[in-house]
Design a protein around this motif. Structure first.
Motif, short mmCIF file in Angstrom:
data_model
loop_
_atom_site.label_atom_id
_atom_site.label_comp_id
_atom_site.label_asym_id
_atom_site.label_seq_id
_atom_site.Cartn_x
_atom_site.Cartn_y
_atom_site.Cartn_z
N LYS A 1 51.70 41.19 42.79
CA LYS A 1 51.21 39.85 42.42
C LYS A 1 51.29 38.90 43.61
O LYS A 1 52.26 38.94 44.38
CB LYS A 1 52.03 39.27 41.26
CG LYS A 1 52.04 40.13 40.01
CD LYS A 1 50.67 40.25 39.38
CE LYS A 1 50.69 41.04 38.09
NZ LYS A 1 49.33 41.21 37.53
N CYS B 1 44.22 36.75 48.18
CA CYS B 1 45.66 36.70 47.91
C CYS B 1 46.25 35.29 48.12
O CYS B 1 46.88 34.74 47.22
CB CYS B 1 46.40 37.72 48.79
SG CYS B 1 48.18 37.84 48.42
N GLU C 1 44.74 32.71 45.68
CA GLU C 1 45.23 32.95 44.32
C GLU C 1 46.61 32.35 44.13
O GLU C 1 46.89 31.69 43.11
CB GLU C 1 45.27 34.44 44.01
CG GLU C 1 45.92 34.75 42.67
CD GLU C 1 45.80 36.20 42.24
OE1 GLU C 1 46.68 36.66 41.50
OE2 GLU C 1 44.83 36.87 42.63
N HIS D 1 47.26 29.48 41.40
CA HIS D 1 48.20 29.73 40.30
C HIS D 1 49.37 28.76 40.33
O HIS D 1 49.89 28.38 39.28
CB HIS D 1 48.71 31.17 40.37
CG HIS D 1 47.74 32.19 39.88
ND1 HIS D 1 48.01 33.54 39.80
CD2 HIS D 1 46.46 32.06 39.42
CE1 HIS D 1 46.96 34.19 39.33
NE2 HIS D 1 46.01 33.31 39.09
N LYS E 1 43.55 29.70 37.56
CA LYS E 1 43.48 31.14 37.29
C LYS E 1 42.34 31.76 38.08
O LYS E 1 41.27 31.16 38.21
CB LYS E 1 43.28 31.39 35.79
CG LYS E 1 43.33 32.86 35.38
CD LYS E 1 43.31 33.01 33.86
CE LYS E 1 43.41 34.47 33.43
NZ LYS E 1 43.42 34.61 31.96
N THR F 1 40.48 35.79 38.63
CA THR F 1 40.40 37.20 38.20
C THR F 1 39.11 37.78 38.76
O THR F 1 38.34 37.09 39.44
CB THR F 1 40.36 37.32 36.67
OG1 THR F 1 39.10 36.77 36.20
CG2 THR F 1 41.51 36.60 36.00
N ASN G 1 40.04 40.78 34.76
CA ASN G 1 41.19 41.56 35.22
C ASN G 1 41.89 40.86 36.38
O ASN G 1 41.23 40.38 37.31
CB ASN G 1 40.75 42.95 35.69
CG ASN G 1 40.06 43.75 34.59
OD1 ASN G 1 40.53 43.79 33.47
ND2 ASN G 1 38.94 44.36 34.93
N SER G 2 43.21 40.84 36.34
CA SER G 2 43.97 40.27 37.45
C SER G 2 43.86 41.16 38.68
O SER G 2 43.73 42.38 38.57
CB SER G 2 45.45 40.13 37.05
OG SER G 2 45.59 39.27 35.95
N GLN H 1 45.38 43.05 41.91
CA GLN H 1 46.64 43.67 42.30
C GLN H 1 46.72 43.72 43.82
O GLN H 1 45.73 44.03 44.49
CB GLN H 1 46.73 45.09 41.73
CG GLN H 1 46.75 45.14 40.20
CD GLN H 1 47.98 44.47 39.62
OE1 GLN H 1 49.10 44.72 40.06
NE2 GLN H 1 47.78 43.62 38.63
N ASN I 1 37.48 43.82 46.40
CA ASN I 1 37.44 43.29 45.03
C ASN I 1 36.06 43.62 44.47
O ASN I 1 35.15 42.79 44.47
CB ASN I 1 37.68 41.77 45.02
CG ASN I 1 39.10 41.42 45.43
OD1 ASN I 1 40.04 42.15 45.18
ND2 ASN I 1 39.25 40.26 46.08
N TYR J 1 39.33 27.91 32.39
CA TYR J 1 38.90 29.24 32.82
C TYR J 1 38.22 29.99 31.68
O TYR J 1 37.19 30.64 31.89
CB TYR J 1 40.11 30.04 33.33
CG TYR J 1 39.83 31.52 33.50
CD1 TYR J 1 39.34 32.02 34.69
CD2 TYR J 1 40.05 32.41 32.44
CE1 TYR J 1 39.05 33.37 34.85
CE2 TYR J 1 39.77 33.76 32.58
CZ TYR J 1 39.27 34.23 33.79
OH TYR J 1 38.98 35.57 33.92
#
Length: 285
Positions: free
Chosen positions: A89, A226, A229, A233, A238, A240, A245-246, A248, A257, A268
């Protein structure tokens, strides 16, 4: 090269993944940054991160986000991205805008040394998609750094929400496609902003210039998302892929991606619910 080499020297057990590979030869000392930011060290580390080991972290680096815009002289699109991930994360990030305020400095110099019509010059700049931001004045410092940590917050900017009831989409300037445009049209936007760089697009969200960041295409990489995000956050936003989907960020994941990007500071779910199934079917996670 300098960023990755500096991080590797300071934190030898950390995994560093970047758009540019770590240099195989030793980097000269003048390119190594070994300082630290006192502002960050004054903050209290969130309890959930106090026991993290160096080797458990992955740092994703993009030393030049918005490369195409950089080559075209659209310097306010350019950012430098450093994102820190733990347990897959994004937990902390830095977005540096090295050319923030550069336009006002250009205007000031033009006025000082020439008789050029500034009004005409500014229209010319706007015609080429350079954002004319109203900032702190001609003496403002060139460049800024935005940073954030989950559990602490985000700093270096004024958090602002987009106008209520307006659906303003920020998307790619240089990598558009029929699928990207289909997705945007389905959201029935009031307006669309096209800019370069993932970092720059998230800045549009957190400074209230856009409501959602939509990119229905592969092409964006983990080092692009990264850091943005973590900052988004940290202020309650948010991000995705197009399917919801989040992302990783562990060291084993693929860098692409492949299912695009969907992000918003607020609301969102409104945007996620309006992504067409045809778009989702075209983008495989």
């Amino acid at each position: 090269m300098s960023i990755c080499a500096s991080l590797a020297q300071k934190f030898p057990k950390v995994t560093i993944i970047g758009e540019e590979e770590l240099p195989s030869d030793e980097v000269t000392e003048e390119l190594i940054e070994d300082g630290h930011c006192e502002e960050i060290l004054k903050k209290t580390c969130p309890a959930q991160y106090t026991g993290i080991k160096e080797e458990e972290l992955v740092i994703w680096v993009d030393p030049l986000d918005g490369t195409k815009e950089y080559t075209e002289g659209l310097l306010d699109h350019v950012t430098v991205l450093i994102g820190i991930a733990y347990g897959g994360k994004a937990i902390a990030g830095v977005i540096n805008q090295p050319y923030y305020n550069y336009e006002l400095q250009i205007v000031s110099e033009v006025q000082k040394y020439t008789n050029i019509n500034i009004s005409h010059w500014r229209q010319n700049v706007m015609h080429h998609n350079v954002t004319d931001k109203k900032r702190a004045g001609p003496d403002a410092v060139l460049g800024r750094t935005i940073w954030g940590v989950l559990g602490i917050g985000a700093f270096g900017f004024q958090l602002t929400e987009a106008p209520a009831g307006k659906h303003i989409i920020v998307t790619t300037r240089s990598h558009s496609s029929a699928l990207v445009n289909e997705c945007i049209s389905a959201l029935n936007p009031d307006s669309v902003i096209r800019v370069g760089g993932a970092g720059n697009k998230v800045i549009q969200l957190i400074e209230g210039k856009a409501s959602a960041y939509v990119f229905a295409s592969p092409g964006c990489k983990k080092w692009d998302t990264c850091a943005p995000e973590a900052i988004l956050h940290a202020v309650g936003g948010k991000i995705t892929d197009i399917h919801g989907n989040s992302f990783q960020y562990n060291k084993e994941v693929k860098h692409m991606n492949s299912a695009g990007v969907l992000a918003a500071l607020r609301n969102y779910d409104y945007y996620a619910s309006r992504i067409p199934n045809t778009v989702k079917q075209s983008l495989v996670p």
